[in-house]
Write a protein that holds these residues in place. Structure first.
Motif, PDB file in Angstrom:
ATOM      1  N   ALA A 208      35.951 -68.200 -49.867  1.00 18.55           N
ATOM      2  CA  ALA A 208      35.133 -67.129 -50.440  1.00 18.55           C
ATOM      3  C   ALA A 208      33.651 -67.507 -50.480  1.00 18.55           C
ATOM      4  CB  ALA A 208      35.627 -66.790 -51.842  1.00 18.55           C
ATOM      5  N   SER A 209      33.374 -68.794 -50.472  1.00 23.04           N
ATOM      6  CA  SER A 209      31.983 -69.255 -50.501  1.00 23.04           C
ATOM      7  C   SER A 209      31.221 -68.910 -49.223  1.00 23.04           C
ATOM      8  CB  SER A 209      31.935 -70.761 -50.715  1.00 23.04           C
ATOM      9  OG  SER A 209      32.621 -71.446 -49.670  1.00 23.04           O
ATOM     10  N   ALA A 210      31.940 -68.439 -48.189  1.00 18.84           N
ATOM     11  CA  ALA A 210      31.284 -68.053 -46.932  1.00 18.84           C
ATOM     12  C   ALA A 210      30.710 -66.641 -46.987  1.00 18.84           C
ATOM     13  CB  ALA A 210      32.277 -68.158 -45.770  1.00 18.84           C
ATOM     14  N   VAL A 211      31.022 -65.894 -48.055  1.00 19.12           N
ATOM     15  CA  VAL A 211      30.585 -64.497 -48.174  1.00 19.12           C
ATOM     16  C   VAL A 211      29.155 -64.439 -48.709  1.00 19.12           C
ATOM     17  CG1 VAL A 211      30.999 -62.280 -49.305  1.00 19.12           C
ATOM     18  CG2 VAL A 211      32.930 -63.667 -48.505  1.00 19.12           C
ATOM     19  N   LEU A 212      28.324 -63.636 -48.042  1.00 23.96           N
ATOM     20  CA  LEU A 212      26.933 -63.441 -48.439  1.00 23.96           C
ATOM     21  C   LEU A 212      26.752 -62.030 -48.991  1.00 23.96           C
ATOM     22  CD1 LEU A 212      25.357 -64.720 -45.089  1.00 23.96           C
ATOM     23  CD2 LEU A 212      25.623 -66.087 -47.159  1.00 23.96           C
ATOM     24  N   GLY A 213      26.210 -61.934 -50.176  1.00 25.73           N
ATOM     25  CA  GLY A 213      25.832 -60.622 -50.706  1.00 25.73           C
ATOM     26  C   GLY A 213      26.966 -59.642 -50.852  1.00 25.73           C
ATOM     27  N   GLY A 214      28.095 -60.051 -51.325  1.00 23.04           N
ATOM     28  CA  GLY A 214      29.259 -59.178 -51.435  1.00 23.04           C
ATOM     29  C   GLY A 214      29.043 -57.997 -52.361  1.00 23.04           C
ATOM     30  N   GLY A 215      29.478 -56.797 -51.915  1.00 19.31           N
ATOM     31  CA  GLY A 215      29.471 -55.616 -52.761  1.00 19.31           C
ATOM     32  C   GLY A 215      28.247 -54.741 -52.655  1.00 19.31           C
ATOM     33  N   GLN A 216      27.314 -55.046 -51.756  1.00 22.80           N
ATOM     34  CA  GLN A 216      26.128 -54.219 -51.603  1.00 22.80           C
ATOM     35  C   GLN A 216      26.446 -52.959 -50.801  1.00 22.80           C
ATOM     36  OE1 GLN A 216      22.417 -55.965 -50.553  1.00 22.80           O
ATOM     37  NE2 GLN A 216      22.978 -58.009 -51.238  1.00 22.80           N
ATOM     38  N   PRO A 217      25.649 -51.896 -50.957  1.00 23.53           N
ATOM     39  CA  PRO A 217      25.824 -50.724 -50.100  1.00 23.53           C
ATOM     40  C   PRO A 217      25.662 -51.116 -48.632  1.00 23.53           C
ATOM     41  CG  PRO A 217      24.405 -50.198 -51.949  1.00 23.53           C
ATOM     42  CD  PRO A 217      24.611 -51.679 -51.973  1.00 23.53           C
ATOM     43  N   LEU A 218      26.520 -50.586 -47.766  1.00 19.41           N
ATOM     44  CA  LEU A 218      26.539 -51.002 -46.366  1.00 19.41           C
ATOM     45  C   LEU A 218      25.174 -50.858 -45.704  1.00 19.41           C
ATOM     46  CD1 LEU A 218      28.003 -51.893 -43.783  1.00 19.41           C
ATOM     47  CD2 LEU A 218      28.654 -49.508 -43.409  1.00 19.41           C
ATOM     48  N   MET A 219      24.556 -49.688 -45.827  1.00 17.52           N
ATOM     49  CA  MET A 219      23.311 -49.458 -45.094  1.00 17.52           C
ATOM     50  C   MET A 219      22.159 -50.297 -45.650  1.00 17.52           C
ATOM     51  SD  MET A 219      24.456 -47.860 -42.693  1.00 17.52           S
ATOM     52  CE  MET A 219      22.897 -47.911 -41.820  1.00 17.52           C
ATOM     53  N   LEU A 220      22.186 -50.602 -46.945  1.00 25.17           N
ATOM     54  CA  LEU A 220      21.159 -51.484 -47.507  1.00 25.17           C
ATOM     55  C   LEU A 220      21.294 -52.871 -46.916  1.00 25.17           C
ATOM     56  CD1 LEU A 220      18.874 -52.088 -49.492  1.00 25.17           C
ATOM     57  CD2 LEU A 220      20.605 -52.526 -51.248  1.00 25.17           C
ATOM     58  N   LEU A 221      22.524 -53.363 -46.826  1.00 26.26           N
ATOM     59  CA  LEU A 221      22.757 -54.686 -46.262  1.00 26.26           C
ATOM     60  C   LEU A 221      22.352 -54.721 -44.787  1.00 26.26           C
ATOM     61  CD1 LEU A 221      25.722 -56.999 -46.933  1.00 26.26           C
ATOM     62  CD2 LEU A 221      25.078 -56.559 -44.575  1.00 26.26           C
ATOM     63  N   VAL A 222      22.730 -53.689 -44.039  1.00 23.88           N
ATOM     64  CA  VAL A 222      22.399 -53.628 -42.613  1.00 23.88           C
ATOM     65  C   VAL A 222      20.886 -53.583 -42.419  1.00 23.88           C
ATOM     66  CG1 VAL A 222      22.483 -52.137 -40.572  1.00 23.88           C
ATOM     67  CG2 VAL A 222      24.576 -52.625 -41.852  1.00 23.88           C
ATOM     68  N   THR A 223      20.212 -52.755 -43.209  1.00 24.88           N
ATOM     69  CA  THR A 223      18.762 -52.636 -43.091  1.00 24.88           C
ATOM     70  C   THR A 223      18.076 -53.960 -43.381  1.00 24.88           C
ATOM     71  OG1 THR A 223      18.840 -50.299 -43.716  1.00 24.88           O
ATOM     72  CG2 THR A 223      16.721 -51.419 -43.954  1.00 24.88           C
ATOM     73  N   THR A 224      18.571 -54.680 -44.378  1.00 25.73           N
ATOM     74  CA  THR A 224      18.011 -55.989 -44.719  1.00 25.73           C
ATOM     75  C   THR A 224      18.108 -56.945 -43.539  1.00 25.73           C
ATOM     76  OG1 THR A 224      18.536 -55.745 -47.063  1.00 25.73           O
ATOM     77  CG2 THR A 224      18.234 -57.990 -46.249  1.00 25.73           C
TER      78      THR A 224
END
Length: 371
Positions: A208-224
């Protein structure tokens, strides 16, 4: 060492490593591993990584000019650099301090990375993404298929974006993990040596430590994550334009037709003028975007999309003009202008197509206050 001194030396290293080999790499569809590892171990594939984690810590402006320099020599190598930088940026933006300490020194110290967004049914419309990252206690399971992942053929780790519960996350996937299959895209039309590949993820189990930024809105994460890719591609297009301008003016000076140099013919001069104009416009819009990055300006997102849109369109038009000036001299496979013509068109498609960028800019235009 100051960043300007570091990157000046880096340009010399790029000249030594690339030389006249870009055409050979393009035809073979492969950049030698020793070239990539040499640059990676010196942190030169992701020069924005802070010095704290072993990187050069370059500003966006210095990073951009270095990216343009590499892009003027080999767009495939520049594409690998963009992918490495985007992976590092995504980890910086979404990761915890512990994840920064875990991954960033690796990226600045020799490991290669890619970032996987697109899927068979999710290209421009990334909201259609179906890849999943499912938590299960202290592990996660990754399932899905990614396509056209730049540099995945070379990557030691792939930052995969997918759905995570009701939101989204990115996860750092070792390319060697059980369940990961990387298949090269055969004979891409542009940036042929950039290691484009499809990535299949069959029940890939990771901590689970490999997960970055879990639970964010998809498009916000993609845009970032895409923001870095867009400004890097934009600066890469500046490099394409500079390479085309150098080749076109050199040919126009030396080639004689109808008793005088090509440069003396007004219609040829028009192409050279348009090329110079395109290079200057692309450079200035990229400089503005990088200033926004370095200043933390709220205009950064729009300035980045604008830079990507303007630079990619001008690179495609400029490369076509350079082909016209060189004529049959540019018709040989691997010639710098022939490569630029193919590579520049690809720049209008990746990290947000021309049409997607236009939609974003149109929305911004509508929302702007009157002046």
């Amino acid at each position: 060492m100051p960043e300007t001194e570091t990157l000046t030396g880096a340009r010399k290293l790029i000249d030594d490593l690339v030389g006249d080999r870009a055409a050979e790499w393009d035809r073979a569809g492969l950049i030698p591993d020793d070239v990539l590892r040499t640059l990676a171990t010196r942190g030169l594939l992701c020069v924005g990584v802070p010095e704290t984690f072993g990187g050069p810590g370059a500003s966006s402006a210095a990073n951009g000019e270095f990216t343009a320099y590499v892009g003027s020599r080999c767009s495939s190598l520049r594409s690998v650099m963009t992918s490495q930088g985007m992976a590092a940026w995504t980890i910086q933006r979404l990761g915890s301090p512990q994840q920064h300490a875990e991954y960033l020194p690796k990226l600045a110290g020799g490991k290669l990375a890619a970032v996987a967004f697109s899927e068979p049914e999710a290209g421009s419309d990334l909201s259609a993404m179906t890849t999943t990252i499912e938590p299960d206690g202290d592990t996660v399971t990754v399932r899905g298929q990614k396509v056209w992942t730049t540099a995945a053929h070379y990557a030691d780790m792939i930052v995969v974006v997918g759905r995570y519960g009701s939101g989204a996350a990115a996860v750092v996937v070792p390319a060697s993990a059980p369940g990961v299959t990387v298949s090269r895209v055969p004979q891409p039309s542009g940036c042929r040596a950039a290691g484009h590949a499809d990535v299949r993820l069959d029940d890939v189990r990771l901590p689970a430590s490999a997960v970055l930024g879990g639970g964010q809105p998809l498009m916000l994460l993609v845009t970032t994550a895409l923001a870095y890719g867009r400004i890097s591609v934009a600066w890469g297009c500046v490099g394409i334009l500079r390479a085309c301008l150098d080749a076109a003016r050199g040919h126009a000076r030396s080639r004689q037709q109808f008793g005088k140099p090509l440069a003396g013919h007004q219609l040829v001069g028009r192409h050279l003028a348009n090329l110079l104009t395109a290079e200057q416009i692309a450079t200035r819009v990229c400089e503005h975007a990088s200033r926004c990055w370095d200043d933390g300006s709220p205009e950064m997102v729009v300035a980045t999309v604008l830079a990507k849109q303007v630079s990619a369109v001008h690179a495609a038009q400029g490369a076509a003009a350079a082909v016209q000036v060189l004529g049959s001299a540019a018709a040989h496979e691997g010639h710098v202008v022939e490569r630029a013509y193919r590579d520049a068109k690809l720049m209008e498609l990746i990290e947000g197509s021309t049409e997607i960028c236009q939609l974003i800019l149109a929305d911004h235009a509508v929302s702007m206050p009157g002046r």
